[in-house]
Scaffold this active site. Structure first.
Site, PDB file in Angstrom:
ATOM      1  N   ASP A  69      63.418  89.131  46.042  1.00  0.00           N
ATOM      2  CA  ASP A  69      62.114  89.008  45.418  1.00  0.00           C
ATOM      3  C   ASP A  69      62.271  87.930  44.370  1.00  0.00           C
ATOM      4  O   ASP A  69      63.271  87.883  43.655  1.00  0.00           O
ATOM      5  CB  ASP A  69      61.654  90.320  44.791  1.00  0.00           C
ATOM      6  CG  ASP A  69      60.157  90.274  44.520  1.00  0.00           C
ATOM      7  OD1 ASP A  69      59.383  89.968  45.453  1.00  0.00           O
ATOM      8  OD2 ASP A  69      59.742  90.507  43.364  1.00  0.00           O
ATOM      9  N   GLY A 156      55.649  76.369  47.704  1.00  0.00           N
ATOM     10  CA  GLY A 156      55.148  77.074  46.518  1.00  0.00           C
ATOM     11  C   GLY A 156      55.010  76.176  45.291  1.00  0.00           C
ATOM     12  O   GLY A 156      54.380  75.119  45.331  1.00  0.00           O
TER      13      GLY A 156
HETATM   14  P1  IMP Z   1      58.245  86.700  47.330  1.00  0.00           P
HETATM   15  O1  IMP Z   1      58.301  86.135  48.717  1.00  0.00           O
HETATM   16  O2  IMP Z   1      57.539  87.999  47.212  1.00  0.00           O
HETATM   17  O3  IMP Z   1      59.614  86.717  46.693  1.00  0.00           O
HETATM   18  O4  IMP Z   1      57.320  85.715  46.515  1.00  0.00           O
HETATM   19  C1  IMP Z   1      57.858  84.669  45.841  1.00  0.00           C
HETATM   20  C2  IMP Z   1      56.768  83.723  45.398  1.00  0.00           C
HETATM   21  O5  IMP Z   1      57.275  83.056  44.247  1.00  0.00           O
HETATM   22  C3  IMP Z   1      56.529  82.646  46.456  1.00  0.00           C
HETATM   23  O6  IMP Z   1      55.435  82.946  47.256  1.00  0.00           O
HETATM   24  C4  IMP Z   1      56.297  81.422  45.608  1.00  0.00           C
HETATM   25  O7  IMP Z   1      54.970  81.414  45.175  1.00  0.00           O
HETATM   26  C5  IMP Z   1      57.183  81.679  44.387  1.00  0.00           C
HETATM   27  N1  IMP Z   1      58.535  81.121  44.608  1.00  0.00           N
HETATM   28  C6  IMP Z   1      59.705  81.802  44.753  1.00  0.00           C
HETATM   29  N2  IMP Z   1      60.738  80.968  44.948  1.00  0.00           N
HETATM   30  C7  IMP Z   1      60.214  79.735  44.947  1.00  0.00           C
HETATM   31  C8  IMP Z   1      60.801  78.445  45.127  1.00  0.00           C
HETATM   32  O8  IMP Z   1      61.993  78.264  45.368  1.00  0.00           O
HETATM   33  N3  IMP Z   1      59.936  77.424  45.056  1.00  0.00           N
HETATM   34  C9  IMP Z   1      58.613  77.564  44.792  1.00  0.00           C
HETATM   35  N4  IMP Z   1      58.015  78.729  44.665  1.00  0.00           N
HETATM   36  C10 IMP Z   1      58.815  79.826  44.724  1.00  0.00           C
END
Ligand code: IMP
Length: 198
Positions: A69, A156
């Site tokens: 996460d 992202g």
């Molecule tokens: P998860 O998939 O629930 O961990 O959501 C993580 C969210 O954080 C992603 O959808 C992105 O918006 C942001 N995020 C996490 N890691 C990155 C990265 O390496 N680059 C850019 N955005 C990130």
């Protein structure tokens, strides 16, 4: 033995495969419906929720599951969007695109001189429901102003996240450069070390 990654985000799968040097299975590509409720207050809680949820679905209970996460914590916003990074700006169940989320973030920060921020990644290797290895890593940087948005790599928030040491945004780094310094890269290497030693 199969290693599963508890995500529906193909960008994250590709990044983690490069970091671990192995192929990973993700639920959507194997026909599993995987939509865990990420209700935790912390990255750690949510990583465990995802890992346990995927493990429950798998036919082969001996397969390893990795979940992460991650998110962006902006100091001037008291750590937001944080665990809600993926859903930042959500209205009536509609999540804005990354482009829109980046624009929203720059609007929220305006001309605030405090631009410090960090990406955080908690990664868990779930062996059994109550046996796991968990690590958390960060990547420090600065949120650019509107004229500093650059690059088309990554995903992202990468185009708005400036890395002073490289004098570039995260979206301007090659995949190899990003993996060397990123929150997910560093967390993944710790998990890989554990897998190799065992
Ligand atoms: P998860 O998939 O629930 O961990 O959501 C993580 C969210 O954080 C992603 O959808 C992105 O918006 C942001 N995020 C996490 N890691 C990155 C990265 O390496 N680059 C850019 N955005 C990130």
């Amino acid at each position: 033995m199969n290693i599963w990654f508890a995500t529906n985000n193909n960008h994250k799968r590709i990044e983690l495969e490069a970091i671990l040097g192995t192929t990973l299975k993700i639920p959507v590509q194997e026909g599993y419906v995987f939509n865990p409720d990420e209700t935790g207050d912390t990255f750690c809680d949510n990583a465990l929720i995802k890992a346990r949820e995927l493990k429950k679905l798998l036919k082969n209970k001996d397969d390893f599951v990795i979940a992460d996460d991650s998110g962006l914590c902006v100091d001037a916003l008291s750590g937001r969007p944080g665990v809600l990074s993926a859903r930042y700006g959500e209205k009536n169940g509609v999540v804005p695109t990354s482009l829109q989320q980046n624009s929203l973030l720059l609007d929220e920060l305006g001309d605030n001189p405090m631009r410090s921020a960090r990406f955080v990644c908690t990664m868990v290797l779930l062996l059994e429901n109550d046996r796991f290895i968990i690590v958390q890593e960060t990547l420090e940087g600065q949120i650019v102003k509107r004229d500093g948005v650059k690059g088309d790599g990554g995903f992202g928030y990468d185009p708005v996240f400036f890395i002073p040491e490289f004098n570039r945004t995260l979206a301007e780094l090659s995949a190899e450069e990003k993996n060397m310094i990123s929150h997910r890269g560093k967390a993944g290497k710790l998990i890989a070390k554990y897998i190799c030693q065992n």
